[in-house]
Scaffold this motif. Structure first.
Motif, PDB file in Angstrom:
ATOM      1  N   SER A 188      -1.695  -9.227  10.521  1.00 21.26           N
ATOM      2  CA  SER A 188      -2.993  -8.562  10.520  1.00 21.26           C
ATOM      3  C   SER A 188      -4.059  -9.561  10.081  1.00 21.26           C
ATOM      4  O   SER A 188      -3.756 -10.676   9.650  1.00 21.26           O
ATOM      5  CB  SER A 188      -2.995  -7.362   9.566  1.00 21.26           C
ATOM      6  OG  SER A 188      -3.139  -7.781   8.217  1.00 21.26           O
ATOM      7  N   SER A 189      -5.314  -9.161  10.180  1.00 27.25           N
ATOM      8  CA  SER A 189      -6.399 -10.064   9.797  1.00 27.25           C
ATOM      9  C   SER A 189      -6.516 -10.238   8.283  1.00 27.25           C
ATOM     10  O   SER A 189      -7.335 -11.023   7.817  1.00 27.25           O
ATOM     11  CB  SER A 189      -7.733  -9.575  10.370  1.00 27.25           C
ATOM     12  OG  SER A 189      -8.042  -8.276   9.904  1.00 27.25           O
ATOM     13  N   LEU A 190      -5.689  -9.520   7.509  1.00 23.06           N
ATOM     14  CA  LEU A 190      -5.618  -9.732   6.066  1.00 23.06           C
ATOM     15  C   LEU A 190      -4.284 -10.370   5.661  1.00 23.06           C
ATOM     16  O   LEU A 190      -3.889 -10.324   4.500  1.00 23.06           O
ATOM     17  CB  LEU A 190      -5.799  -8.406   5.302  1.00 23.06           C
ATOM     18  CG  LEU A 190      -7.230  -7.910   5.120  1.00 23.06           C
ATOM     19  CD1 LEU A 190      -7.244  -6.617   4.306  1.00 23.06           C
ATOM     20  CD2 LEU A 190      -8.105  -8.963   4.436  1.00 23.06           C
ATOM     21  N   GLY A 210      -4.667   1.903  11.135  1.00 26.86           N
ATOM     22  CA  GLY A 210      -4.912   0.602  11.739  1.00 26.86           C
ATOM     23  C   GLY A 210      -5.575  -0.398  10.822  1.00 26.86           C
ATOM     24  O   GLY A 210      -5.617  -1.597  11.131  1.00 26.86           O
ATOM     25  N   LEU A 211      -6.103   0.053   9.687  1.00 21.59           N
ATOM     26  CA  LEU A 211      -6.742  -0.886   8.775  1.00 21.59           C
ATOM     27  C   LEU A 211      -5.721  -1.906   8.258  1.00 21.59           C
ATOM     28  O   LEU A 211      -4.645  -1.528   7.797  1.00 21.59           O
ATOM     29  CB  LEU A 211      -7.359  -0.145   7.586  1.00 21.59           C
ATOM     30  CG  LEU A 211      -8.597   0.704   7.861  1.00 21.59           C
ATOM     31  CD1 LEU A 211      -8.986   1.479   6.610  1.00 21.59           C
ATOM     32  CD2 LEU A 211      -9.762  -0.159   8.340  1.00 21.59           C
ATOM     33  N   PRO A 212      -6.037  -3.183   8.339  1.00 22.49           N
ATOM     34  CA  PRO A 212      -5.132  -4.184   7.779  1.00 22.49           C
ATOM     35  C   PRO A 212      -4.917  -3.950   6.291  1.00 22.49           C
ATOM     36  O   PRO A 212      -5.833  -3.516   5.578  1.00 22.49           O
ATOM     37  CB  PRO A 212      -5.880  -5.502   8.023  1.00 22.49           C
ATOM     38  CG  PRO A 212      -6.777  -5.223   9.186  1.00 22.49           C
ATOM     39  CD  PRO A 212      -7.205  -3.792   9.011  1.00 22.49           C
ATOM     40  N   VAL A 213      -3.716  -4.225   5.829  1.00 21.94           N
ATOM     41  CA  VAL A 213      -3.378  -4.084   4.412  1.00 21.94           C
ATOM     42  C   VAL A 213      -3.321  -5.475   3.799  1.00 21.94           C
ATOM     43  O   VAL A 213      -2.804  -6.422   4.410  1.00 21.94           O
ATOM     44  CB  VAL A 213      -2.032  -3.355   4.242  1.00 21.94           C
ATOM     45  CG1 VAL A 213      -1.639  -3.288   2.772  1.00 21.94           C
ATOM     46  CG2 VAL A 213      -2.103  -1.962   4.853  1.00 21.94           C
ATOM     47  N   ALA A 214      -3.848  -5.630   2.613  1.00 25.52           N
ATOM     48  CA  ALA A 214      -3.852  -6.922   1.941  1.00 25.52           C
ATOM     49  C   ALA A 214      -2.446  -7.508   1.901  1.00 25.52           C
ATOM     50  O   ALA A 214      -1.518  -6.860   1.421  1.00 25.52           O
ATOM     51  CB  ALA A 214      -4.396  -6.767   0.520  1.00 25.52           C
ATOM     52  N   GLY A 215      -2.299  -8.711   2.448  1.00 24.64           N
ATOM     53  CA  GLY A 215      -1.007  -9.383   2.467  1.00 24.64           C
ATOM     54  C   GLY A 215      -0.131  -9.020   3.639  1.00 24.64           C
ATOM     55  O   GLY A 215       1.009  -9.505   3.729  1.00 24.64           O
ATOM     56  N   GLU A 216      -0.625  -8.209   4.568  1.00 25.32           N
ATOM     57  CA  GLU A 216       0.178  -7.758   5.712  1.00 25.32           C
ATOM     58  C   GLU A 216       0.209  -8.836   6.794  1.00 25.32           C
ATOM     59  O   GLU A 216      -0.796  -9.098   7.462  1.00 25.32           O
ATOM     60  CB  GLU A 216      -0.409  -6.466   6.277  1.00 25.32           C
ATOM     61  CG  GLU A 216       0.323  -5.915   7.482  1.00 25.32           C
ATOM     62  CD  GLU A 216      -0.363  -4.698   8.088  1.00 25.32           C
ATOM     63  OE1 GLU A 216       0.273  -4.016   8.916  1.00 25.32           O
ATOM     64  OE2 GLU A 216      -1.535  -4.442   7.743  1.00 25.32           O
ATOM     65  N   ALA A 246      -3.696  -7.340  -5.834  1.00 26.26           N
ATOM     66  CA  ALA A 246      -4.013  -6.192  -4.974  1.00 26.26           C
ATOM     67  C   ALA A 246      -3.258  -6.220  -3.651  1.00 26.26           C
ATOM     68  O   ALA A 246      -3.498  -5.369  -2.795  1.00 26.26           O
ATOM     69  CB  ALA A 246      -5.518  -6.142  -4.706  1.00 26.26           C
ATOM     70  N   VAL A 247      -2.359  -7.177  -3.476  1.00 25.90           N
ATOM     71  CA  VAL A 247      -1.567  -7.222  -2.247  1.00 25.90           C
ATOM     72  C   VAL A 247      -0.809  -5.901  -2.084  1.00 25.90           C
ATOM     73  O   VAL A 247      -0.164  -5.425  -3.021  1.00 25.90           O
ATOM     74  CB  VAL A 247      -0.585  -8.414  -2.269  1.00 25.90           C
ATOM     75  CG1 VAL A 247       0.479  -8.263  -1.185  1.00 25.90           C
ATOM     76  CG2 VAL A 247      -1.346  -9.729  -2.100  1.00 25.90           C
ATOM     77  N   GLY A 248      -0.907  -5.319  -0.918  1.00 27.05           N
ATOM     78  CA  GLY A 248      -0.254  -4.049  -0.641  1.00 27.05           C
ATOM     79  C   GLY A 248      -0.978  -2.840  -1.183  1.00 27.05           C
ATOM     80  O   GLY A 248      -0.530  -1.714  -0.979  1.00 27.05           O
ATOM     81  N   ARG A 249      -2.120  -3.057  -1.849  1.00 25.60           N
ATOM     82  CA  ARG A 249      -2.805  -1.940  -2.504  1.00 25.60           C
ATOM     83  C   ARG A 249      -4.237  -1.736  -1.996  1.00 25.60           C
ATOM     84  O   ARG A 249      -4.920  -0.807  -2.438  1.00 25.60           O
ATOM     85  CB  ARG A 249      -2.822  -2.185  -4.014  1.00 25.60           C
ATOM     86  CG  ARG A 249      -1.422  -2.178  -4.618  1.00 25.60           C
ATOM     87  CD  ARG A 249      -1.346  -2.887  -5.961  1.00 25.60           C
ATOM     88  NE  ARG A 249      -2.221  -2.305  -6.963  1.00 25.60           N
ATOM     89  CZ  ARG A 249      -2.352  -2.792  -8.197  1.00 25.60           C
ATOM     90  NH1 ARG A 249      -1.699  -3.897  -8.555  1.00 25.60           N
ATOM     91  NH2 ARG A 249      -3.160  -2.212  -9.063  1.00 25.60           N
ATOM     92  N   VAL A 250      -4.679  -2.587  -1.103  1.00 26.14           N
ATOM     93  CA  VAL A 250      -6.009  -2.467  -0.485  1.00 26.14           C
ATOM     94  C   VAL A 250      -5.844  -2.482   1.019  1.00 26.14           C
ATOM     95  O   VAL A 250      -5.079  -3.291   1.546  1.00 26.14           O
ATOM     96  CB  VAL A 250      -6.925  -3.639  -0.920  1.00 26.14           C
ATOM     97  CG1 VAL A 250      -8.191  -3.684  -0.078  1.00 26.14           C
ATOM     98  CG2 VAL A 250      -7.282  -3.540  -2.393  1.00 26.14           C
ATOM     99  N   LYS A 251      -6.526  -1.584   1.704  1.00 26.86           N
ATOM    100  CA  LYS A 251      -6.565  -1.646   3.164  1.00 26.86           C
ATOM    101  C   LYS A 251      -8.021  -1.690   3.588  1.00 26.86           C
ATOM    102  O   LYS A 251      -8.858  -0.914   3.098  1.00 26.86           O
ATOM    103  CB  LYS A 251      -5.838  -0.463   3.803  1.00 26.86           C
ATOM    104  CG  LYS A 251      -6.211   0.913   3.301  1.00 26.86           C
ATOM    105  CD  LYS A 251      -5.314   1.952   3.959  1.00 26.86           C
ATOM    106  CE  LYS A 251      -5.525   3.342   3.371  1.00 26.86           C
ATOM    107  NZ  LYS A 251      -4.610   4.333   3.972  1.00 26.86           N
ATOM    108  N   MET A 279       0.848  -1.195   0.000  1.00 28.35           N
ATOM    109  CA  MET A 279       0.000   0.000   0.000  1.00 28.35           C
ATOM    110  C   MET A 279       0.882   1.243   0.000  1.00 28.35           C
ATOM    111  O   MET A 279       1.816   1.352   0.787  1.00 28.35           O
ATOM    112  CB  MET A 279      -0.892   0.002   1.257  1.00 28.35           C
ATOM    113  CG  MET A 279      -1.683   1.283   1.482  1.00 28.35           C
ATOM    114  SD  MET A 279      -2.962   1.548   0.250  1.00 28.35           S
ATOM    115  CE  MET A 279      -3.980   0.116   0.487  1.00 28.35           C
ATOM    116  N   SER A 280       0.618   2.158  -0.869  1.00 26.09           N
ATOM    117  CA  SER A 280       1.354   3.417  -0.892  1.00 26.09           C
ATOM    118  C   SER A 280       1.189   4.128   0.427  1.00 26.09           C
ATOM    119  O   SER A 280       0.154   4.073   1.070  1.00 26.09           O
ATOM    120  CB  SER A 280       0.826   4.310  -2.019  1.00 26.09           C
ATOM    121  OG  SER A 280       1.342   5.604  -1.885  1.00 26.09           O
TER     122      SER A 280
END
Length: 447
Positions: free
Chosen positions: A369-371, A360-366, A386-391, A1-2
């Protein structure tokens, strides 16, 4: 995620657009194959589903090419049989509040842990991001009392420091033994929230008390914390007489130590990253107290409703909340409302106050976290891009899967989305994969 925030470079209108104005943008309807919600709801045994509007998926006029692709693909992908017949979703453009796509967005479904977004918003608004919770130790009549102050981040190391301070005071007074009790009277007696199963205790959540150590699940977190404190006193050379008891400190007791929690912003981030039910329920009560209400499920949820509607103008239509964590099977929140709460994060007026929700929102692939990959999230061909690009905030209960968050789409603009599924008979892992694919679609991943 940026690392760039959703509000970077935006020129937002002075006031949030109302739901009615948003709806005015919607001019074209695209029917979904199969009559969604035509069969009796699988949730009928829990609570009837409230819905507004008609059963359809819609896209707004004036979409840019990236948004049109989102709408077209969501129209198709929302028909996935894994989503069952009770599904709600919406995508908003954060800068304009334009509805890019929706499907039964006003239908109130079990939000599961997406309810934590409402709890976090109310807590930060009432208490402030810098707020800290205080755990105290006082002495009187041969007894040291450990007083709970709602700190869900309290650790054994913290109690060790409190024990050192208390032991020094005891020894200075010429004493070599004391009794130990806990005072957790800050909260009302623990109880099950409406819609909670008795099996939740010691599995999904602890009875909600104002004193806990190391975040452990147990039937009596206060007594457990008192026992840890007593052991630390013994390690400091102070004899503890008898068992740890429960009582109320006297106004005449002498303070001998206190510990301040991390800032509320840090507690909120931990709650959201891990989807921590115990933190959510404690914050609900502390928020109630901060607003002058009783520290109960009822007091806390009333403050949440008041904050969302009166401070932020979020519609409470079909909104029913009975706890802070989303464990209640009686909770009902429309995807539209969840999206409106998340949309606050993109408003510069609230950026400082609510920043920790965004962070605090989990990031895809983090991982952690719950994602994270350990939960099998965003690991299919439809979503891995979308890993790293969706929270987003996850939500999982038996019969309920939710995912709501933000992502920067192909047009470079932040989109807010909320997808909530209830009652599907498909394998939960397959449902999550499908929902992850919907979020990836909003990001602009290849079809």
């Amino acid at each position: 995620m940026s690392s760039a925030s959703p509000s970077s470079g935006r020129h937002r209108k002075p006031k949030p657009m109302s739901l009615a104005v948003r709806r005015a943008f919607i001019v074209a309807a695209v029917p979904v194959t199969g009559a969604l919600l035509s069969a009796p709801s699988a949730l009928a045994a829990d609570k009837s589903v409230k819905t507004t509007g008609t059963t359809r998926s819609v896209a707004a006029e004036g979409l840019d090419p990236a948004e049109q692709r989102i709408a077209d693909q969501l129209n198709a992908r929302s028909q996935d049989p894994d989503l069952g017949t009770t599904f709600s979703g919406i995508v908003l453009d954060s800068a304009s509040d334009k509805v890019v796509w929706e499907h039964n967005a006003g239908t109130a479904l079990m939000p599961a842990s997406n309810a934590k977004l409402a709890t976090a918003t109310a807590a930060l608004t009432i208490l402030g991001p810098e707020h800290r919770f205080t755990t105290k130790v006082v002495y009187g009549h041969g007894t040291l009392t450990l007083i709970g102050g709602g700190d869900r981040m309290l650790t054994t190391a913290d109690l060790t420091e409190l024990a050192k301070s208390a032991a020094a005071g005891v020894k200075l007074a010429g004493l070599d033994s004391v009794k130990v009790r806990i005072d957790d009277s800050l909260f009302a007696e623990p109880a099950l929230a409406p819609g909670w199963n008795g099996s939740y205790y010691d599995d999904q959540v602890s009875p909600v008390r104002s004193l806990v150590v190391d975040g452990k699940l147990s039937a009596d977190t206060s007594i457990d914390a008192g026992k840890v404190f007593a052991q630390q006193l013994a390690d400091q050379g102070v004899t503890v007489d008898g068992e740890v008891t429960r009582g109320t400190a006297s106004a005449t007791d002498v303070p001998v130590g206190q510990h301040l929690s991390p800032r509320l912003s840090e507690t909120v981030k931990k709650m959201l990253k891990e989807s921590n039910n115990d933190i959510a329920e404690t914050l609900l009560r502390m928020t109630a107290l901060g607003a002058g209400k009783p520290a109960t499920f009822e007091g806390g949820t009333q403050v949440v409703r008041d904050v969302l509607s009166q401070r932020y103008g979020v519609s409470m239509a079909n909104f029913e909340l009975y706890d802070g964590s989303g464990l209640s099977r009686a909770d009902r929140v429309p995807a539209q409302t969840i999206a409106d709460i998340l949309d606050l994060l993109t408003d510069p007026r609230y950026r400082g106050l609510l920043r920790s929700i965004d962070e605090g929102l989990p990031v895809a692939g983090e991982a952690g976290s719950s994602l994270g990959p350990e939960w099998g999230r965003f690991d299919t061909p439809d979503s891995a891009c979308a890993v790293g690009r969706v929270k987003a905030k996850t939500g999982t209960l038996t019969g309920a899967i939710a995912l709501s968050g933000l992502t920067r789409a192909e047009d470079g603009r932040w989109k807010v989305f909320s997808f909530v599924e209830n009652g599907s008979t498909a394998d939960p892992a397959a449902i999550k994969d499908t929902v992850d694919g919907l979020a990836a679609t909003v990001n602009g991943c290849p079809a």
